[in-house]
Structures are given as C-alpha cells and as structure tokens.
Design an enzyme around this catalytic site. Sequence first.
Site, PDB file in Angstrom:
ATOM      1  N   HIS A  67       0.826  -1.062  -0.236  1.00 46.42           N
ATOM      2  CA  HIS A  67       0.010  -0.100  -0.167  1.00 46.42           C
ATOM      3  C   HIS A  67       0.832   1.235  -0.122  1.00 46.42           C
ATOM      4  O   HIS A  67       2.097   1.332   0.748  1.00 46.42           O
ATOM      5  CB  HIS A  67      -0.947   0.067   1.059  1.00 46.42           C
ATOM      6  CG  HIS A  67      -2.021  -0.928   1.160  1.00 46.42           C
ATOM      7  ND1 HIS A  67      -3.221  -0.624   0.727  1.00 46.42           N
ATOM      8  CD2 HIS A  67      -1.879  -2.335   1.460  1.00 46.42           C
ATOM      9  CE1 HIS A  67      -4.100  -1.922   0.588  1.00 46.42           C
ATOM     10  NE2 HIS A  67      -3.368  -2.742   0.900  1.00 46.42           N
ATOM     11  N   ARG A 120      -1.590  15.850   2.310  1.00 42.91           N
ATOM     12  CA  ARG A 120      -2.282  16.915   1.957  1.00 42.91           C
ATOM     13  C   ARG A 120      -1.981  17.561   0.856  1.00 42.91           C
ATOM     14  O   ARG A 120      -3.006  18.718   0.544  1.00 42.91           O
ATOM     15  CB  ARG A 120      -2.333  17.839   3.157  1.00 42.91           C
ATOM     16  CG  ARG A 120      -2.755  17.138   4.719  1.00 42.91           C
ATOM     17  CD  ARG A 120      -2.740  18.080   5.847  1.00 42.91           C
ATOM     18  NE  ARG A 120      -2.857  17.278   7.102  1.00 42.91           N
ATOM     19  CZ  ARG A 120      -2.898  17.743   8.202  1.00 42.91           C
ATOM     20  NH1 ARG A 120      -2.797  19.030   8.402  1.00 42.91           N
ATOM     21  NH2 ARG A 120      -3.114  17.133   9.381  1.00 42.91           N
ATOM     22  N   ASP A 187      -7.821   1.640  -5.155  1.00 45.22           N
ATOM     23  CA  ASP A 187      -8.565   0.720  -4.365  1.00 45.22           C
ATOM     24  C   ASP A 187      -9.748   1.602  -3.892  1.00 45.22           C
ATOM     25  O   ASP A 187      -9.471   2.957  -3.491  1.00 45.22           O
ATOM     26  CB  ASP A 187      -8.006   0.099  -3.756  1.00 45.22           C
ATOM     27  CG  ASP A 187      -7.583   0.655  -2.299  1.00 45.22           C
ATOM     28  OD1 ASP A 187      -7.420   1.721  -2.210  1.00 45.22           O
ATOM     29  OD2 ASP A 187      -7.751  -0.110  -1.285  1.00 45.22           O
ATOM     30  N   GLY A 221      -9.743  -1.872   3.027  1.00 45.02           N
ATOM     31  CA  GLY A 221     -10.428  -1.467   4.413  1.00 45.02           C
ATOM     32  C   GLY A 221     -11.076  -2.659   5.116  1.00 45.02           C
ATOM     33  O   GLY A 221     -10.722  -3.696   4.788  1.00 45.02           O
ATOM     34  N   HIS A 248      -9.333  -6.988  -2.198  1.00 47.04           N
ATOM     35  CA  HIS A 248      -9.060  -7.773  -0.578  1.00 47.04           C
ATOM     36  C   HIS A 248     -10.394  -8.607  -0.097  1.00 47.04           C
ATOM     37  O   HIS A 248     -11.307  -7.970  -0.541  1.00 47.04           O
ATOM     38  CB  HIS A 248      -8.822  -6.735   0.565  1.00 47.04           C
ATOM     39  CG  HIS A 248      -7.631  -5.950   0.712  1.00 47.04           C
ATOM     40  ND1 HIS A 248      -7.309  -5.241  -0.515  1.00 47.04           N
ATOM     41  CD2 HIS A 248      -6.718  -5.614   1.382  1.00 47.04           C
ATOM     42  CE1 HIS A 248      -6.136  -4.733  -0.494  1.00 47.04           C
ATOM     43  NE2 HIS A 248      -5.791  -4.949   0.888  1.00 47.04           N
ATOM     44  N   GLU A 251      -9.562 -11.703   4.643  1.00 41.90           N
ATOM     45  CA  GLU A 251      -8.552 -11.314   5.489  1.00 41.90           C
ATOM     46  C   GLU A 251      -9.120 -11.476   6.934  1.00 41.90           C
ATOM     47  O   GLU A 251      -8.473 -12.133   7.910  1.00 41.90           O
ATOM     48  CB  GLU A 251      -8.050  -9.829   5.192  1.00 41.90           C
ATOM     49  CG  GLU A 251      -7.206  -9.572   6.271  1.00 41.90           C
ATOM     50  CD  GLU A 251      -6.430  -8.156   5.950  1.00 41.90           C
ATOM     51  OE1 GLU A 251      -5.295  -7.968   6.481  1.00 41.90           O
ATOM     52  OE2 GLU A 251      -7.147  -7.485   5.215  1.00 41.90           O
ATOM     53  N   ASP A 329       2.487  -5.804   2.369  1.00 37.57           N
ATOM     54  CA  ASP A 329       1.270  -5.019   2.670  1.00 37.57           C
ATOM     55  C   ASP A 329       1.645  -3.580   2.920  1.00 37.57           C
ATOM     56  O   ASP A 329       1.495  -2.664   2.302  1.00 37.57           O
ATOM     57  CB  ASP A 329       0.445  -5.817   3.775  1.00 37.57           C
ATOM     58  CG  ASP A 329      -0.875  -5.412   3.952  1.00 37.57           C
ATOM     59  OD1 ASP A 329      -1.506  -4.691   2.909  1.00 37.57           O
ATOM     60  OD2 ASP A 329      -1.671  -5.899   4.737  1.00 37.57           O
TER      61      ASP A 329
END
Length: 391
Positions: A67, A120, A187, A221, A248, A251, A329
């Site tokens: 990620h 940001r 995603d 998520g 995903h 999990e 991950d």
Amino acid sequence: MTASRPPPSGPRGRRPGEDPLTDRSDALTGPTAPAVPTGPTSEIAEGAARAPHAFIAGLPKAELHVHHVGSASPRIVAELAARHPDSKVPTDPEALADYFSFTDFAHFIEVYLSVVDLIRTPEDVRLLTFEVARELARQQVRYAELTITPYSSTRRGIDARAFMDAIEDARKAAEAELGTVLRWCFDIPGEAGLEAAQETTRLATDDRLRPEGLVSFGLGGPEIGVPRPQFKPYFDRAIAAGLRSVPHAGETTGPQTVWDALTHLGAERIGHGTSSARDEKLLAHLAEQRIALEVCPTSNIATRAVPSLDEHPLTTFVDAGVLVTVNSDDPPMFGTDLNNEYAVAARLLGLDERGLADLAKNAVDASFLDEAGKARIREEIDAYTAEWLAP
C-alpha cells in the site's frame, strides 16, 4: 510453487556481481539483511533469522500487494508529521514504533487513517511515492503494483489532476533513476461506502484523469460490515474500462467473502484470502483457475487476522496447489519489508534458494506486467540463482 528443501551444506555465500536487467554493477551490494519485526510479530524473528538472508537480499523480485501510504517509512512519516503539526502522529521516528503497535484490525485502520491524513498536498504525494519506490529498489524489487487510494486524498482537498501528475512524475523518476517499474492499483476504501466507490471509479475510468500507470482496481479497508456484492457495479465499470480486478477478501471474514469477490467482483487475484484455507472447495477452485493469493504473513499476525505464525495458512495454500505470492502489505507499520516476508516464507515452507526463486517467479507470473517484461525478470531470477549456486 515447488518447496525445495535446503541442502545439508546450507546456503552458499557467493553473490553475482552484475544486475542484468538494469546493468548496475552495484545492484546487489546495497541491501542488508531484512529487518526483523518486534512486538506482536516477534515470533517471526526466530524463524526468519534462519533463512538464507543474503540470497533473498539480492534476489530480483516483484511485489503485488503493498500500500502507498502504508509504505511510508518512519523517516517519511515523521517528516510529514512535522509539516502538519496539527496531526496526532508522532514526529519522532523512534516513537512511531509504539504508535504502530496494533491491538486489532480496527485499531490498525484507525492508525492507518491518521497517516493518510498527513498526505495533504501534491508535494506530499510525490515525496511519498518516490520514497516508497526507493525502498522497493533497495530490496531488488524490479516491478511493483502499488495500491493507491486516491479518494482519501481528493476528499481532503488535493486536486485530482495534481494527484495524478504527482504519482506519475514519481513513477517515471523511479524507473529512470532506480530501475524499478511501478504500476498502480486504485482501490475503494470500503469503510467510506458507495460514495467512495463512485468517486474511485470515476478517477480510474475518466480518460482525462486516468494515469498511464494504472492497471487494476481494488477494494480495501474493513471487511466486517462491508459486503462485497454492493460494489459490483463499480467493478463492472472498471473491468469494462480495461482494469484488472484485485479486491481484498477473506482477511478478517470467512471464505464466503472470497467467493463473493470472485462471483460479484470478477477477482483475478485475491488480497490476503487468509480464510480460504477453511474451504476445500474454494481452495480447489483457486488452484484450478490459477487465481493467485496475495499473502502477507507478518501483516496477518500484526493485525490479529491470524493468531500466530505457526497457524498461518500459507502451507495449506501451497499444499492445495494454489498460486501464492508473498508481499509486505504496509511494511513499516508492521516492522517488516519484502525481504523479511521471503525469509518468513522460507521458514514456513522449508525453502532453499531454488524454492525462493520459484516463489519470486510466482509474483512475476501473477502480475499484470506485459509478457516481455515478465520474461526479462524471470530470466534475471534464473541467472541470479544459477550464478549463486554455481560451484
């Protein structure tokens, strides 16, 4: 993947001197032994320490489940936190080790989103992306599909066009300067609901915005309370636009979530898929259809998705003939990196150098890289392994 057993003499200590893909003679001298996690994943240290670290450090690799924000190193997180002092994220890299200790998956999501809030500006995005590529290159990762959640940034006020330009600028610089090829998976953050699904789909399919490096479409998520079938219309649109499906699933929920991802979302690979081990019919289907699982052992222990390393289903997947890839991950958050995950796999599966090379080729085979690119990395893995094992 064949789980080759190590010879009695143990791993050799010889390294090739040249990197045939990027033609950098120093390519194998940079990496050090993989980091060993602490805290909830400390049990991994004992097994990983016995793995052939030197071979792993120089082994050319591909990574398919890593990620974007979750790969921010403590140095980068601390720098971003200093830029945005209203955040609760520590500015001391050493304090981040405690901050990244998770009580459960829900706590992990809470901490993860606090780091997301540090991204940001387009400059933040570009900095993060290139530094992630630098860390991947250090580990001899030749190709990576980086999971990015653009909705998290655009809803915080970053202009969508500026966001795309930032990641693409970093991608091109990484390939030119580091020799690492990056591609994107956009995603949906499942916890943000269908509004996020709609916006992520728009960003991924609008020809005026869609970045050149985008290859796939995912869903991340929490899984509990976020059923997969509701996202079918969005995956249908993404697939129609030429993107590959990599949600995903399974999990922190049961095998039915994996079935839902396959049936409703057209999944071509499954992120984690840990609970698939509880369904023999599902394992047989994954094996027969060559649907790869993106396995992340240390992550599963850190988030309590799996109680202990000895209970991790990686061996069950391999014994069932499922195509598995090993991934990191959110590596800094879990005190790991891809090299360490290969060391963990070596322990669990009893792999020697040839077995580790086969594992690396699994990721290449399951990737969405073009065939010529796959062939180059496979050849490099074979050349590296042959030279390492040469008498």
